[in-house]
Design a protein around this motif. Structure first.
Motif, PDB file in Angstrom:
ATOM      1  N   TRP A   1       0.844  -1.196   0.000  1.00  0.00           N
ATOM      2  CA  TRP A   1       0.000   0.000   0.000  1.00  0.00           C
ATOM      3  C   TRP A   1       0.878   1.245   0.000  1.00  0.00           C
ATOM      4  O   TRP A   1       1.754   1.403   0.852  1.00  0.00           O
ATOM      5  CB  TRP A   1      -0.901  -0.035   1.242  1.00  0.00           C
ATOM      6  CG  TRP A   1      -2.033   0.939   1.228  1.00  0.00           C
ATOM      7  CD1 TRP A   1      -2.556   1.580   0.156  1.00  0.00           C
ATOM      8  CD2 TRP A   1      -2.776   1.384   2.365  1.00  0.00           C
ATOM      9  NE1 TRP A   1      -3.591   2.391   0.534  1.00  0.00           N
ATOM     10  CE2 TRP A   1      -3.756   2.283   1.885  1.00  0.00           C
ATOM     11  CE3 TRP A   1      -2.735   1.076   3.721  1.00  0.00           C
ATOM     12  CZ2 TRP A   1      -4.654   2.908   2.739  1.00  0.00           C
ATOM     13  CZ3 TRP A   1      -3.630   1.698   4.572  1.00  0.00           C
ATOM     14  CH2 TRP A   1      -4.589   2.595   4.079  1.00  0.00           C
ATOM     15  N   LYS A   2       0.620   2.137  -0.927  1.00  0.00           N
ATOM     16  CA  LYS A   2       1.398   3.369  -1.034  1.00  0.00           C
ATOM     17  C   LYS A   2       0.795   4.527  -0.252  1.00  0.00           C
ATOM     18  O   LYS A   2       1.454   5.553  -0.081  1.00  0.00           O
ATOM     19  CB  LYS A   2       1.532   3.773  -2.504  1.00  0.00           C
ATOM     20  CG  LYS A   2       2.410   2.847  -3.323  1.00  0.00           C
ATOM     21  CD  LYS A   2       2.582   3.382  -4.737  1.00  0.00           C
ATOM     22  CE  LYS A   2       3.505   2.509  -5.552  1.00  0.00           C
ATOM     23  NZ  LYS A   2       3.709   3.044  -6.919  1.00  0.00           N
ATOM     24  N   GLY A   3      -0.446   4.377   0.193  1.00  0.00           N
ATOM     25  CA  GLY A   3      -1.068   5.468   0.928  1.00  0.00           C
ATOM     26  C   GLY A   3      -2.564   5.502   0.710  1.00  0.00           C
ATOM     27  O   GLY A   3      -3.132   4.679  -0.006  1.00  0.00           O
ATOM     28  N   LEU A   4      -3.196   6.502   1.332  1.00  0.00           N
ATOM     29  CA  LEU A   4      -4.660   6.570   1.324  1.00  0.00           C
ATOM     30  C   LEU A   4      -5.245   6.753  -0.073  1.00  0.00           C
ATOM     31  O   LEU A   4      -6.387   6.380  -0.319  1.00  0.00           O
ATOM     32  CB  LEU A   4      -5.121   7.709   2.237  1.00  0.00           C
ATOM     33  CG  LEU A   4      -4.813   7.543   3.735  1.00  0.00           C
ATOM     34  CD1 LEU A   4      -5.238   8.796   4.490  1.00  0.00           C
ATOM     35  CD2 LEU A   4      -5.520   6.314   4.295  1.00  0.00           C
ATOM     36  N   LEU A   5      -4.496   7.349  -0.989  1.00  0.00           N
ATOM     37  CA  LEU A   5      -5.012   7.602  -2.338  1.00  0.00           C
ATOM     38  C   LEU A   5      -4.842   6.398  -3.256  1.00  0.00           C
ATOM     39  O   LEU A   5      -5.267   6.447  -4.421  1.00  0.00           O
ATOM     40  CB  LEU A   5      -4.309   8.823  -2.950  1.00  0.00           C
ATOM     41  CG  LEU A   5      -4.484  10.148  -2.192  1.00  0.00           C
ATOM     42  CD1 LEU A   5      -3.728  11.262  -2.903  1.00  0.00           C
ATOM     43  CD2 LEU A   5      -5.954  10.508  -2.057  1.00  0.00           C
TER      44      LEU A   5
ATOM     45  N   SER B   1       8.237   9.017   3.256  1.00  0.00           N
ATOM     46  CA  SER B   1       9.157   9.402   2.177  1.00  0.00           C
ATOM     47  C   SER B   1       9.120   8.419   1.021  1.00  0.00           C
ATOM     48  O   SER B   1       9.156   8.813  -0.145  1.00  0.00           O
ATOM     49  CB  SER B   1      10.588   9.505   2.721  1.00  0.00           C
ATOM     50  OG  SER B   1      10.676  10.503   3.715  1.00  0.00           O
ATOM     51  N   GLN B   2       9.055   7.122   1.336  1.00  0.00           N
ATOM     52  CA  GLN B   2       9.110   6.097   0.290  1.00  0.00           C
ATOM     53  C   GLN B   2       7.752   5.463   0.005  1.00  0.00           C
ATOM     54  O   GLN B   2       7.638   4.588  -0.846  1.00  0.00           O
ATOM     55  CB  GLN B   2      10.126   5.028   0.697  1.00  0.00           C
ATOM     56  CG  GLN B   2      11.524   5.608   0.897  1.00  0.00           C
ATOM     57  CD  GLN B   2      12.526   4.566   1.373  1.00  0.00           C
ATOM     58  OE1 GLN B   2      12.420   3.394   1.029  1.00  0.00           O
ATOM     59  NE2 GLN B   2      13.501   4.991   2.155  1.00  0.00           N
ATOM     60  N   ARG B   3       6.725   5.858   0.730  1.00  0.00           N
ATOM     61  CA  ARG B   3       5.342   5.415   0.499  1.00  0.00           C
ATOM     62  C   ARG B   3       5.222   3.889   0.449  1.00  0.00           C
ATOM     63  O   ARG B   3       4.652   3.325  -0.484  1.00  0.00           O
ATOM     64  CB  ARG B   3       4.797   6.025  -0.793  1.00  0.00           C
ATOM     65  CG  ARG B   3       4.671   7.532  -0.733  1.00  0.00           C
ATOM     66  CD  ARG B   3       4.074   8.072  -2.019  1.00  0.00           C
ATOM     67  NE  ARG B   3       3.904   9.524  -1.956  1.00  0.00           N
ATOM     68  CZ  ARG B   3       2.843  10.119  -1.414  1.00  0.00           C
ATOM     69  NH1 ARG B   3       1.865   9.401  -0.895  1.00  0.00           N
ATOM     70  NH2 ARG B   3       2.760  11.445  -1.403  1.00  0.00           N
TER      71      ARG B   3
END
Length: 289
Positions: free
Chosen positions: A36-40, A253-255
């Protein structure tokens, strides 16, 4: 009031604990199984893939080593030194009120201000190298934060500067509650100040020493990321990367949230193991029975 009604009064606290304490812990373990890279972004379940990735990463191994070095140096130095300063403060020397303020002040300075101060002090043209040059020790001057051999020791030194005085004041407040006649009796019997401090006062506050040792261990282990971000960003290379900084770097920083939370789980386990060890080391005679 019936006991059943009293139990209902605890429901708001239990809900608060479940949502804001248990909830994040459960979420950490769940996210550790995701790519997962983040909420988006859309998460993908990969099971133990992140665990394999983390434990095969040399950066993680360096972070574990640096974190263990940090707590193994900072805590054993900080607690005895703070206890001695606290004991001295409790004897009410001349100007003890001013000393209390001076000891406590570093803990009141914001982390950003602390970072700015020591960025200047430890820079190649900063205060430390200037002082070394003034006393003829130019050969010892170095770029303290940019040298792999000195970056982590420099950060540990800043941690000690921030924590020793604050902890000393806490020790002094606890020592003030001791029966002064016991300490006076020890000195009348011929015990010097050093022996009275360690053979009489220390055992009397051993439970409090254990508590502060646990707090300082957790503080050092879990909160080093902010100072590292301001001063070294984990470098040079990975020489000052710790577990808490690695959690931040991977997440923001690195998601890579899955990697980050696996490191978070390791950090949690190290914290629990450390508290168990500290509790065993400071076990009192009554608890051993």
């Amino acid at each position: 009031m019936p006991r059943s009604r009293l139990l209902w009064l605890t429901v708001p606290s239990l809900l608060w604990f479940a949502v804001f304490s248990v909830g994040p812990l459960v979420a950490m373990f769940v996210i550790a199984t995701l790519k997962w890279k983040g909420l988006l972004y859309e998460p993908t379940y990969i099971g133990l893939g992140n665990v394999t990735k983390v434990f095969a990463d040399p950066v993680f191994h360096a972070a574990v080593r640096n974190s263990l070095i940090q707590v193994a140096v900072a805590v054993p130095v900080m607690i005895p030194l703070a206890f001695m300063l606290g004991y001295h403060l409790n004897t009410r020397p001349r100007g003890h009120r001013v000393l209390s303020v001076l000891y406590f002040s570093p803990g009141l300075i914001s982390i950003s201000t602390t970072g700015m101060i020591f960025y200047g002090v430890l820079s190649p043209n900063g205060g430390v190298n200037g002082l070394l040059g003034a006393v003829g020790l130019d050969s010892l001057a170095t770029a303290w934060l940019a040298d792999p051999a000195t970056a982590l020791p420099a950060l540990i030194a800043v941690d000690l500067w921030r924590g020793v005085g604050w902890t000393a004041v806490l020790f002094a407040s606890r020592l003030a509650s001791l029966d002064g006649e016991v300490l006076e009796a020890a000195q009348i019997d011929g015990a010097g100040r050093f022996r009275t401090m360690w053979r009489v006062a220390f055992p009397m506050v051993k439970d409090y020493v254990r508590t502060l040792t646990m707090l300082q261990f957790l503080w050092t282990l879990f909160t080093s990321a902010a100072l590292i971000l301001l001063l070294t960003k984990g470098g040079p290379g990975t020489s000052s990367t710790t577990l808490s900084y690695l959690v931040y770097a991977k997440a923001f920083s690195q998601r890579d949230l899955g990697y980050s939370q696996v490191v978070g789980v390791v950090l949690l386990l190290v914290g629990i193991a450390g508290m168990v060890l500290i509790r065993a080391l400071f076990r009192t005679k009554e608890e051993s029975r």
